[in-house]
Design an enzyme around this catalytic site. Structure first.
Site, PDB file in Angstrom:
ATOM      1  CD  GLU A  49      39.349  45.845  38.684  1.00  0.00           C
ATOM      2  OE1 GLU A  49      39.502  45.882  39.614  1.00  0.00           O
ATOM      3  OE2 GLU A  49      38.738  44.655  38.204  1.00  0.00           O
ATOM      4  CB  CYS A  93      38.581  42.557  41.672  1.00  0.00           C
ATOM      5  SG  CYS A  93      37.435  42.878  40.318  1.00  0.00           S
TER       6      CYS A  93
END
Length: 526
Positions: free
Chosen positions: A286, A320
């Site tokens: 990720e 994020c």
């Protein structure tokens, strides 16, 4: 009887009871600052004589804790300990492994205010962001435990006359877990528990700016009854031991959350076969995003402005999933921009370990502080700064200056940004919002998809057909309608992105544990 999974509820810190509990927890943790945390290898506490200090972003002279630094020798010892433990741990019944996760969740629940307080000190999370981080860690433990029970036995196959056929999922081996600093308990716990509950063993290399929280998590797994060697706590530099562990021939998989640059290096290294390696390494990645919120002329503009501010500046924009681009169609651009600026002006910035319960704390460290301010300097050339502006009190738009002494950056909004500008394309990972004007909805959708990332996005609209079109054409892993683009809940919004945002592994989803296992089909002729 095991109750159905439900996300852990939050508290309201405007209420006196949770507020007093948090103040007490902060004082408790303040009295424990500066302790030393050894490596944990095969159940043994290991000292190397080398230490790395973790400091408060809001007060860099304050040491949160010192962790023992591992080198290649200790990384090899951790790998061997994990290999040895795998032989027995992989044979433990899935229900038993799940119960250890449930026990760890119960311990976290009892220590929730204390663990949140540690995050206020080590990464400068606000009270509610820190509390939510612990809640998410608990959710991962509870959900993955239940999922392993579901996946632990024989899986459905089509019957065939004269044969007994079954499909089982078995663990892979030793995994290297490299979590980020921005969700130092939640993501660290999620990545680690997924690997462990599926029968693998782990070498954990925590983030260098949040190793104390990872040490607390390791301690909780020990208390929950995890056998020695299943989880090995091994902090150290990426260049010294990170590459060593990723390239090790006995590493079966690497689970990583962090920057795109580091993730791509891991992806490349996992694709090479090391001498003695007899499998293809899996990489579960990720890697961040350049997320946006689109607002069209049919939207509830008050709700849109509220969602943009919360998504852009919660935890200093260091998620994020944070909104770093607001894409506003021409007809409502000026009205939404004005509301976003006015709401952002009211955000408080300060040391989150104080009793004031500030909305925003400090950014994580000096390199981040410098990088974010460099991007603000770029933003001055690529647009016009309507709020915030940089260090040294050089502020615009009436935003109050932050306290001195820590890595504080006020909310910064840059308007008039071109869709291809640097601050509209590159991940800043700080409290900087680029505002982009679109001609219409078609243009806004094109701008939204016009980056190499694809993690989260949101659309504020009351046009049903635009919402339906966005379901198909807004290319992100987590898409939200008429709400902010941060705050995914475990098994409610499984989380992971497209393109350069990662392998879309959907953490907190019902297929996530399969990434840590392999299927074995067994047939017996009757």
């Amino acid at each position: 009887m095991l109750m159905p999974y439900r996300p852990e509820p939050y508290v309201d810190f405007s209420q006196d009871q949770p507020r007093q509990k948090m103040i007490a927890a902060l004082e408790q943790v303040r009295g424990q600052l500066g302790q030393t945390y050894p490596l944990l290898i095969g159940g043994r506490k290991v000292e190397t004589g080398q230490k790395v200090e973790s400091v408060m972003p809001a007060s860099p002279k304050t040491v949160v804790g010192a962790v023992t630094k591992a080198g290649p020798d200790q990384a090899e010892q951790a790998m061997q300990a994990a290999l040895a433990a795998f032989r027995s741990w992989s044979r433990v019944e899935p229900e038993t492994r799940a119960r250890i996760l449930f026990k760890a969740a119960a311990i976290m629940r009892r220590r929730i205010y204390e663990l949140a307080a540690w995050m206020c000190f080590e990464v400068s999370k606000s009270w509610i962001e820190a509390y939510a981080d612990v809640c998410e860690a608990i959710d991962f433990l509870e959900f993955y435990g239940r999922e392993m029970i579901r996946l632990g036995g024989p899986q459905p196959v089509t019957p065939y006359p004269g044969e007994d056929n079954e499909l089982r999922y078995i663990p892979l081996g030793v995994g290297v877990v490299i979590p980020p600093w921005n969700f130092p308990l939640a993501i660290c716990t999620g990545m680690t528990s997924a690997a462990i509950v599926t029968g693998n063993t782990v070498v954990l290399k925590p983030a260098s700016t949040a190793p104390v929280i990872a040490a607390k998590m390791t301690e909780i797994f020990e208390q929950a009854g995890l056998p020695p060697g299943v989880l090995n706590y091994c902090p150290g530099s990426g260049g010294q031991i990170g590459d060593f562990l990723v390239e090790h021939p006995k590493t079966r998989f690497v689970s990583f959350t962090g920057s795109m640059e580091v993730g791509l290096r891991i992806f490349e290294k996992c694709g090479r076969i090391s001498p003695g390696q007899i499998w293809l390494k899996r990489s579960i990645l990720e890697m961040g995003g350049k997320d946006c919120i689109v607002v069209d002329e049919t939207a509830d503009l008050d709700a849109a402005a509220e969602g943009i501010v919360a998504s852009a500046f919660g935890f200093q924009g260091q998620k994020c999933s944070a909104c770093s681009r607001a894409i506003l169609v021409r007809d409502i651009h000026d009205r939404v921009l004005e509301q976003v600026v006015e709401r952002s002006k009211r955000l408080s910035v300060g040391d989150t370990t104080s009793q004031e319960n500030f909305y925003m704390g400090a950014v994580i460290d000096e390199p981040s502080y410098r990088k974010i301010n460099e991007y603000i300097g770029i933003g001055r050339k690529e647009g016009r700064i309507v709020l915030g502006g940089g260090p040294g009190g050089q502020l615009a738009g009436g935003c109050p200056p932050p306290p001195v002494g820590g890595y504080f950056i006020p909310p910064t909004i840059v308007a008039g940004v071109d869709r291809n500008a640097k601050i509209a394309q590159e991940e800043i990972f700080g409290p900087v919002l680029a505002v982009i004007q679109a001609r219409d909805f078609d243009d806004a959708l094109e701008i939204a998809n016009g980056t190499r990332f694809g993690l989260t996005g949101a659309l504020y609209s009351n046009d049903r057909f635009r919402l339906e079109r966005a379901r198909h054409e807004f290319h992100v892993g987590n898409l939200y309608f008429n709400r902010k683009c941060t705050g995914a809940l475990v098994d409610v919004q499984p989380f992971g992105g497209f393109n350069m945002s990662g392998t879309d592994s959907k953490a907190g989803g019902r297929d996530y544990l399969l990434l840590f296992m392999q299927g074995k089909a067994i047939a017996e002729r009757l």
